[in-house]
Design an enzyme around this catalytic site. Structure first.
Site, mmCIF file in Angstrom:
data_model
loop_
_atom_site.group_PDB
_atom_site.id
_atom_site.type_symbol
_atom_site.label_atom_id
_atom_site.label_comp_id
_atom_site.label_asym_id
_atom_site.label_seq_id
_atom_site.Cartn_x
_atom_site.Cartn_y
_atom_site.Cartn_z
ATOM 1 N N HIS A 545 0.807 -1.218 0.000
ATOM 2 C CA HIS A 545 0.000 0.000 0.000
ATOM 3 C C HIS A 545 0.845 1.274 0.000
ATOM 4 O O HIS A 545 0.629 2.161 0.839
ATOM 5 C CB HIS A 545 -0.937 0.022 1.223
ATOM 6 C CG HIS A 545 -1.883 -1.112 1.301
ATOM 7 N ND1 HIS A 545 -2.443 -1.537 2.492
ATOM 8 C CD2 HIS A 545 -2.379 -1.939 0.338
ATOM 9 C CE1 HIS A 545 -3.240 -2.566 2.264
ATOM 10 N NE2 HIS A 545 -3.210 -2.829 0.966
ATOM 11 N N PRO A 546 1.811 1.434 -0.908
ATOM 12 C CA PRO A 546 2.591 2.673 -0.915
ATOM 13 C C PRO A 546 1.709 3.874 -1.243
ATOM 14 O O PRO A 546 0.786 3.789 -2.048
ATOM 15 C CB PRO A 546 3.639 2.421 -2.009
ATOM 16 C CG PRO A 546 3.009 1.407 -2.909
ATOM 17 C CD PRO A 546 2.187 0.532 -2.013
#
Length: 657
Positions: A545-546
């Site tokens: 989940h950058p």
């Protein structure tokens, strides 16, 4: 690289398939009017388009759909990868998609305080290189985040409060579980994106939810009024198959005459006029040939939180000192690539059970299960790769004032050794010595896993260019646990996971924590905070989940890259539309928020380019020469305007089955 044999065992399995079934598998959807049919590739380019979208991922696919609703807007979308495959459609085979040619196969730089159990102390960072982007690689979980996430964004970014973004979540959604869809305040039906609970789960899911209730949590819908609690996973699946953003938003409208899709198109840079600071064109390579195509109105960068900052910096937009060292002419000195945030978790915690309920490869990847999925789209292969339940819980550090949990649990009816050590260990990059000592004894055993995930990391990292070569992987440095409070919260989340395993619901299945001392942590007293901190620093799992690398912020914010309308500061005709614009990563999985961002951005773009001169004047699509202040329009007038323009376009392939 993963081979076909690794996915479904010996190739003899495929050789045994009857010819009619092979035909069905690979050719049945190749119909012009099939809303889920394959995408035709653009091979001859016009010299210019109105809008060029870079990246056909979770947000870019939405923007392409919505902008091409305007019939005289020519929209080109560029995607570095190709189309989806038969295998990527199988939810239960999700783990086999990483480290293939539909994955960018990124790795972080060496981490000093995390990823210590992985090769070179680096974490693997899979990102989608395919139509649909990471919505094709992910575990399909549909999670929106917490209301307070968006309200905090709106403090400096008008229009992004929870009440203002909720309609965009609902707009996309076609929820197919009647008891969930009945809550119309929070859920929608009839949208492009199918959302539903997976049809196949193991009996362990009930134990997970019952155990949560024993601990005082509610069994609720975390995407509705209250996030805190336990739930069966909601997912982007349709009739037992993955529903990527390509399947949802691109394929149904692929035959629009003003919509052009170019696959295998690797973007080199955005061309920016050094005098006017106007983004004018996109330079990209396709099959060995370099093209430069102009955009009359705007260029929309939707390449994700890794590739969007990479492309901006290659184009001269980024930290001045960094670009100077690489010989890249500066167009705008902005903190591109800063503020990198990611959801980090403990991914190696394993529990054994006495029941034959584990998601084991030798049990579920068989000819009968493949046949069942192929014909009926049901059975184990319609599950979410073993991920069955989600929960949001409060550690002692959580804000006690309201519904704002600080840990999310992913409940998995399996664990890394469930596949016999053939896939997950390599997806995570586990060192051989760690695997052989700790996990090998559990191979092909009935186990389950609870993954505590840190929801709001305080540690931030960076994305930087390795060189000015657009084909060189960027330098990804998440700097996990550089703020030690992140570790403290995860330690508390790990304790809650242990407590859950001791509830009556799990004890009925003979659950036991696998209490072997983790390699590298033997110097610590077992089960103390120091031990758990060591375990977490070793098996530090990204949950993919950058976010935050092109931060949205108000004018004058030195950490901001784009404004509240997602326009890049100092550059005209350029927006960023993906998770990189998040000021802070949301408290949950990021695919649904990325889609919401795409929906909202599409309306912002339409508002900025559709001008109504007076109450009795038909709206005009302009060439960008006239200024516009949409704030002068009432909400009702803007809504009427957008509806009027959208209705001017009809297509023979807009329907969804």
């Amino acid at each position: 690289m993963i081979t076909l044999a690794q996915i479904f065992g010996p190739l003899s399995l495929w050789a045994s398939l009857p010819s009619f079934l092979l035909y069905y598998l690979f050719y049945s959807t190749f119909e012009h009017n099939d809303p889920e049919g394959p995408v035709k590739d653009t091979k001859v380019f016009k010299t210019e388009y109105d809008f060029i979208i870079i990246g056909a991922g979770s947000a870019g696919a939405v923007v392409a759909n919505r902008l091409s609703e305007i019939s005289n807007w020519r929209v080109l979308i560029l995607e570095a990868g190709g189309d989806e495959t038969f295998f990527s459609d199988i939810p239960g085979a999700v783990q086999f998609l990483q480290r293939t040619d539909i994955d960018w196969q990124y790795r972080t730089v060496t981490q000093s305080g995390a990823c210590l159990a992985f090769n070179d102390n680096k974490c693997n960072w899979p990102r989608g290189k395919i139509l649909g982007g990471s919505s094709v690689l992910n575990y399909m979980l549909y999670v929106r985040g917490n209301k307070r996430d968006y309200d905090s964004w709106a403090v400096d970014n008008p229009g992004w409060s929870y009440d203002e973004v909720l309609p965009y979540f609902i707009k996309s959604e076609d929820n197919r579980n009647p008891y969930i869809a009945a809550n119309k305040k929070y859920h929608g039906t009839g949208g492009y994106l199918t959302v539903q609970e997976p049809s196949y789960t193991t009996p362990m899911l009930n134990a997970f939810i019952e155990g949560g209730v024993e601990m005082g949590y509610e069994n609720n819908d975390g995407n509705a009024e209250i996030q805190t609690g336990f739930m069966k996973a909601q997912a982007t699946v349709r009739r037992g198959s993955r529903c990527s953003t390509s399947k949802a938003f691109i394929r149904p409208v692929r035959n629009r005459r003003n919509f052009f899709i170019s696959k295998h198109s690797h973007v080199h840079k955005i061309v920016i006029d050094p005098n006017t600071k106007q983004a004018t064109a996109v330079r990209f390579e396709k099959k060995g040939r370099v093209y430069e195509v102009k955009a009359n109105k705007e260029i929309i960068l939707s390449a994700g939180s890794v590739n969007s900052p990479q492309i901006l910096m290659l184009s001269g937009v980024g930290p001045a000192d960094h670009l100077k060292t690489l010989g890249i002419p500066l167009m705008a000195d902005l903190p591109v690539g800063d503020n990198l945030q990611d959801h980090i978790a403990l991914g190696g915690m394993v529990f054994t059970i006495d029941k034959p309920f584990g998601f084991l490869d030798f049990r579920y990847f068989t000819f009968p299960t493949l046949l069942n999925w192929t014909i009926n789209k049901s059975g184990p292969l319609s599950s979410l790769g073993g991920c069955e339940g989600l929960a949001w819980v409060n550690t002692r550090y959580a804000d006690a004032a309201g519904d704002f949990p600080d840990i999310e649990f992913h409940f998995v009816a399996g664990a890394p050794p469930s596949d016999g050590g053939n896939v997950i260990r390599y997806n995570h990059g586990v060192r051989d010595d760690i695997w052989e000592e700790y996990y090998q004894p559990l191979e092909n055993k009935d186990v389950w896993q609870l993954i505590p995930m840190l929801l709001r990391p305080q540690s931030t990292g960076t994305i930087r260019l390795a060189s000015n070569d657009p084909y060189a992987a960027p330098l990804i440095d998440p700097q996990y646990f550089s703020n030690e409070q992140d570790l403290n919260v995860l330690i508390e989340g790990t304790k809650i996971a242990l407590a859950l395993s001791k509830t009556n619901a799990f004890q009925k299945m003979g659950t036991r924590f696998y209490n072997k001392i983790f390699p590298g942590c033997k110097s610590h007293t077992p089960w103390t905070d120091a031990y758990w901190g060591c375990f977490i620093r070793h098996y530090s799992s990204t949950i993919y989940h950058p976010a935050g690398t092109c931060k949205m912020g108000k004018t004058g914010d030195p950490s901001a890259v784009v404004d509240a309308r997602l326009r890049v500061y100092g550059i005209k005709g350029l927006r960023v539309v993906d998770c990189s614009i998040m000021p802070n990563v949301v408290s949950g999985n990021t695919n649904a928020p990325a889609i919401m961002i795409g929906e909202k951005a599409s309306d912002l773009i339409k508002e900025d380019w559709l001008v109504q001169k007076s109450d009795d004047t038909v709206s005009q699509q302009l060439n960008g020469s006239l200024p516009i202040d949409v704030n002068k329009f009432s909400a009702r007038k803007k809504k009427k305007l957008l509806e009027k323009e959208t209705l001017t376009f009809s297509t023979q392939s807009d329907s969804l089955s």
